[in-house]
Design an enzyme around this catalytic site. Structure first.
Site, mmCIF file in Angstrom:
data_model
loop_
_atom_site.group_PDB
_atom_site.id
_atom_site.type_symbol
_atom_site.label_atom_id
_atom_site.label_comp_id
_atom_site.label_asym_id
_atom_site.label_seq_id
_atom_site.Cartn_x
_atom_site.Cartn_y
_atom_site.Cartn_z
ATOM 1 N N ILE A 31 0.868 -1.172 0.000
ATOM 2 C CA ILE A 31 0.000 0.000 0.000
ATOM 3 C C ILE A 31 0.903 1.220 0.000
ATOM 4 C CG2 ILE A 31 -1.820 1.242 1.240
ATOM 5 C CD1 ILE A 31 -2.647 -1.404 2.494
ATOM 6 N N CYS A 32 0.508 2.246 -0.728
ATOM 7 C CA CYS A 32 1.352 3.443 -0.816
ATOM 8 C C CYS A 32 1.690 4.000 0.561
ATOM 9 C CB CYS A 32 0.656 4.514 -1.653
ATOM 10 S SG CYS A 32 0.363 4.042 -3.366
ATOM 11 N N VAL A 33 0.761 3.856 1.515
ATOM 12 C CA VAL A 33 0.967 4.411 2.849
ATOM 13 C C VAL A 33 1.202 3.309 3.879
ATOM 14 C CG1 VAL A 33 -0.274 6.538 2.371
ATOM 15 C CG2 VAL A 33 -1.543 4.550 3.193
#
Length: 462
Positions: free
Chosen positions: A271-273
């Site tokens: 996940i990007c974050v």
């Protein structure tokens, strides 16, 4: 995330394999440079009509597309799982989130307004938003429907036309989504091109492109920015992250471990974050590590966790783990790729990590929780801030003063306190440093997709 842009003149068949089983999902043919140029010309030709289409009619088209997307959520989710390994529930959730985003921009598009200015009594002065023109959307594989719907929805709602290149790791999902939306739009307003990094490079270098919106790796984003500097296209980038989690003294270590596990292991850390590095106060470190190891042991049997997207990504993740172990980190859980087909990697916990390790200084993008024990909050905050990325960070603390310091001092676009995921709808932030630039979501994305014109209308003969 998406691959580094290259200019290898070798377009051809791209094979996609199921990362869980290794079985062939399908093949797509990469677009040629001539096909890229043709798609951009067709988009430019379609722009004249689409920009004149009333905003309410554009909104109705997006609402119809969103309704069909909801109806076909299971179909797109199944393909997403086959191409990327995303667990079925998460894959379906991503499709529904994409439909919701289309509906959001369908509502916001007609409400996107300019300003009237206070000029002379006999004059009219306005600031008017206008569509920029041809938008290239380069979208990632880790949440391909939800992310793409944001960029496509905002661009189309404001009267732009779009050429979409989904990641070569999930081309069937990208083409299915684009085709579904395109059925509700005039011809060539939305097009899809299959291909690897060379296709992205050709699109980024095209002189007739007005906006390049890219979600993916920092290396690719910087290649896009270099190309856009030559053509004058506007660039929107959401790129890599190396997101820190700070566990302060006084917090419940078991609760903190559950938060860390969610942040590091959800979607196999892709996940990007995702939580990429953890700083835990010495006071709670022992209990926290024990609880985090227990959380890792629940995956994938008690808590679903899919494979990595492919074997290349697994090799990258394992390389980071191996580097940490060679530099003295201790392996507390996972860290050994399983035998058999596919690209699975176990939930992994490392202790004794230091800033020089790649797992702490680079984006791992896998189910790895590297832990560094710190003496106090000041050390945690300083080391968390000392990073070339600037996407997000999380702080778990009972201290209001520490929470205030964290959001003030951490040089990132988003700071979360006491929750690794979540937040109010429609929030939008600027990524910092190597993590990109520009608003990539939220109502502010409508501003990014438009350009402002000032209009002065004076009296005739005056």
């Amino acid at each position: 995330m998406t691959e580094l842009l290259t200019r290898e003149d070798a377009p051809g068949a791209i094979e996609v394999h199921d990362p869980a089983s290794g079985e062939l999902v399908g093949r797509v043919t990469s677009a040629t440079e001539q096909e890229v140029a043709k798609a951009v010309r067709a988009a430019r030709a379609a722009f004249a009509e689409w920009r004149r289409t009333p905003a309410a009619e554009r909104a109705e088209a997006l609402k119809a597309a969103a309704a069909e997307l909801r109806d076909r959520a299971d179909e797109l989710a199944e393909m997403n799982t086959r191409e990327t390994g995303k667990v079925p529930g998460d894959a379906r959730g991503g499709v529904l989130a994409g439909a919701g985003t289309l509906e959001q921009y369908a509502e916001l598009g007609p409400a996107h307004r300019g300003r009237s200015l206070q000029g002379g009594w006999d004059a009219t002065d306005l600031m008017v938003p206008e569509p920029r023109g041809v938008v290239v959307a380069l979208t990632p594989w880790n949440d391909p429907v939800a992310v793409a719907c944001g960029l496509l929805g905002a661009a189309l709602a404001t009267g732009n036309v779009v050429v979409h290149k989904p990641s070569e790791r999930c081309p069937h999902v990208g083409r299915m989504l684009t085709g579904l939306l395109a059925r509700h739009l005039p011809s060539d307003v939305l097009q899809c091109l299959d291909g690897d990094g060379s296709v992205g490079a050709w699109l980024a270098e095209c002189d007739d492109v007005d906006v390049i919106a890219h979600v993916g790796s920092t290396a690719t984003g910087r290649s896009v920015a270099v190309a856009a500097a030559r053509t004058g296209a506007k660039v929107l980038l959401e790129n890599g992250g190396n997101d820190a989690l700070i566990v302060d003294a006084g917090v419940d270590p078991r609760w903190a471990a559950s938060q860390a596990a969610l942040g590091a292991f959800a979607n196999a850390g892709q996940i990007c974050v995702s939580v990429e590095r953890i700083y835990v106060h010495r006071e709670v470190a022992g209990e926290f590590l024990d609880a985090l190891v227990a959380e890792a042991g629940k995956r994938p049997h008690e808590v679903p966790m899919g494979p990595l997207v492919d074997e290349r990504q697994r090799d990258h993740v394992h390389g980071h783990v191996t580097d940490a172990l060679e530099q003295g980190a201790e392996l507390l859980a996972g860290g050994v790729p399983p035998d058999g087909p596919g690209a699975r990697y176990p939930a992994t916990v490392l202790s004794g990590c230091t800033p020089s390790m790649r797992v702490m200084s680079e984006e791992t993008f896998g189910p790895v929780a590297p832990v560094r024990v710190v003496d106090d909050f000041d050390q945690a905050l300083a080391e968390a801030a000392d990073d070339r990325y600037g996407l997000t960070a999380t702080v778990l603390t009972e201290s209001m003063s520490h929470a205030q310091r964290a959001w003030r001092e951490l040089p990132v676009g988003t700071v979360k306190v006491n929750n690794v995921f979540g937040g109010a709808p429609a929030g939008a932030a600027h990524p910092r440093k190597a993590s990109g630039e520009g608003f990539g979501y939220g109502p502010e994305l409508l501003d990014e997709m438009t350009v402002t014109k000032v209009v002065h209308i004076g009296p005739a003969g005056g």
